[in-house]
Enzyme design. Structure first.
Site, mmCIF file in Angstrom:
data_model
loop_
_atom_site.group_PDB
_atom_site.id
_atom_site.type_symbol
_atom_site.label_atom_id
_atom_site.label_comp_id
_atom_site.label_asym_id
_atom_site.label_seq_id
_atom_site.Cartn_x
_atom_site.Cartn_y
_atom_site.Cartn_z
ATOM 1 C CD GLU A 185 34.664 37.476 39.374
ATOM 2 O OE1 GLU A 185 33.793 37.431 40.274
ATOM 3 O OE2 GLU A 185 35.869 37.251 39.593
ATOM 4 C CG ASN A 243 38.255 36.557 36.720
ATOM 5 O OD1 ASN A 243 37.501 37.180 35.977
ATOM 6 N ND2 ASN A 243 37.895 36.131 37.916
ATOM 7 C CE LYS A 262 39.121 38.557 41.133
ATOM 8 N NZ LYS A 262 37.974 37.630 41.332
ATOM 9 C CD GLU A 288 38.295 34.303 41.617
ATOM 10 O OE1 GLU A 288 38.835 35.053 40.799
ATOM 11 O OE2 GLU A 288 37.461 34.690 42.450
ATOM 12 C CB CYS A 295 35.192 39.940 42.006
ATOM 13 S SG CYS A 295 34.247 39.286 43.398
ATOM 14 C CG ASN A 307 30.407 35.643 40.066
ATOM 15 O OD1 ASN A 307 29.419 34.969 39.848
ATOM 16 N ND2 ASN A 307 31.073 36.267 39.103
HETATM 17 N N1 CDT Z 1 35.004 36.423 42.755
HETATM 18 C C1 CDT Z 1 35.595 36.935 43.852
HETATM 19 O O1 CDT Z 1 36.650 37.534 43.777
HETATM 20 N N2 CDT Z 1 34.965 36.713 45.028
HETATM 21 C C2 CDT Z 1 35.513 37.072 46.285
HETATM 22 C C3 CDT Z 1 35.002 36.151 47.324
HETATM 23 C C4 CDT Z 1 35.860 36.173 48.488
HETATM 24 S S1 CDT Z 1 35.128 35.369 49.822
HETATM 25 C C5 CDT Z 1 34.435 36.730 50.626
HETATM 26 C C6 CDT Z 1 35.209 38.504 46.711
HETATM 27 O O2 CDT Z 1 36.124 39.177 47.184
HETATM 28 O O3 CDT Z 1 34.058 38.945 46.626
#
Ligand code: CDT
Length: 316
Positions: free
Chosen positions: A47, A110, A127, A146, A171, A196
């Site tokens: 991502e 995204n 996304k 985000e 993600c 990420n």
């Molecule tokens: N980039 C992304 O969507 N990251 C989120 C972080 C959430 S905090 C656990 C994820 O769901 O991995």
């Protein structure tokens, strides 16, 4: 015709804020060359793979925010990746921040794209599940903005490519059963996911020790319950002071992990994925037509005067 896809994980280590697109694209190209040397047809990158994970910072100025976004794809900086794809015959999935215009308004997504072995974009996904918050929250060690920087996408689709039905997610989408099911209902055979994921989850720090476990749990469940391959790829390691998980892996329709990365840096790992293996699950335990009971799930929905199935298709 063969239904094997040789898929490479194109895991990235950290990208610093000061790193240029040109530097990052050079890293992506090096991994594509390595994947090609290992026989890959497709390489999956993370991502937001062209910049540092900027939602960790609160920003107010459009100019500063937009500096992390791409106005076109391919762009001058990303063109070498498309040219190499064409030269080597290696397709790719790439996540990036997309700035576009809708009805005269700028909109930010995204986004991920799917590029075929001829270097042509054949799919785009925006996304759907945007985690985090809208405003600055000083109590956090770092932000996860985000919701501030992106508009949610509106659908999960499947693209006919690489000899099969390919889906994309990004993600946080991978934690939601609906992501896999909506594409499962469209017959998806391989779901590509870049991520990420900071180790530290500010609203739920008790989950920090489970972050790798939850990553794999979600993707293995999605794969098995929908009889599909799942390919999950991290941007990993300590980036601008924030530690993110690795754990990139390729999961078979059986739910088994068949390849994985073992570092938190730039790393390529590859698996030979038989798309016909999906049918073993789609025709037996998860034969949706035979065994699903949508009436019991409360999943028939009304929208704009139409009666639709959960996947958005008309009822009949
Ligand atoms: N980039 C992304 O969507 N990251 C989120 C972080 C959430 S905090 C656990 C994820 O769901 O991995």
């Amino acid at each position: 015709m063969t239904r094997f896809i040789h898929v490479a994980l194109g895991q990235l280590g950290p990208i610093a804020r000061a790193d240029t697109r040109v530097q990052v694209v050079a890293r992506l190209c090096e991994m594509m060359r390595e994947a090609h040397a290992c026989g890959a047809h497709l390489i999956v990158y993370p991502e937001l793979a062209l910049t540092t994970f900027f939602p960790r910072w609160y920003m107010d100025s459009d100019g500063e925010i937009n500096s992390f976004f791409e106005r076109e794809m391919p762009s001058a900086e990303t063109l070498p990746l498309f040219a190499l794809s064409r030269e080597l015959g290696v397709g790719f999935y790439l996540g990036y921040a997309e700035l576009t215009s809708e009805n005269g308004r700028q909109v930010r997504y995204n986004t991920s794209i799917l590029v075929d072995r001829g270097g042509t974009i054949v799919g785009k996904y925006r996304k759907v599940h945007l985690p985090g918050h809208y405003e600055h929250e000083p109590w956090r060690r770092f932000q996860h903005l985000e919701k501030r920087y992106f508009t949610p996408g509106d659908r999960f689709g499947v693209t006919e490519a690489f000899g099969g039905k390919i889906g994309m997610a990004i993600c946080n989408d991978r934690r939601w059963a609906e992501t896999y099911r909506v594409m499962g209902l469209q017959g998806v055979e391989m779901v590509l996911i870049g991520y990420n994921t900071p180790v530290h989850n500010a609203p739920a720090p008790a989950h920090d020790d489970l972050s790798l476990f939850h990553n794999q749990l979600s993707m293995q469940a999605g794969a098995y319950q929908n009889g599909t391959w799942v390919v999950g790829v991290a941007k990993a390691g300590i980036e601008e002071g924030v530690d993110s998980i690795g754990g990139s892996c390729i999961i078979a329709p059986s739910g088994e992990v068949v390849a994985s990365c073992i570092t938190k840096g730039d790393e390529v790992a590859i698996a030979r994925c038989d798309l016909d293996f999906c049918a073993l699950y789609k025709r037996t335990t998860f034969n949706f037509d035979l065994h699903r009971q949508p009436h019991a799930y409360g999943m028939i929905v009304e929208r704009k005067g139409e009666t639709l199935r959960a996947d958005g298709s008309p009822l009949g």
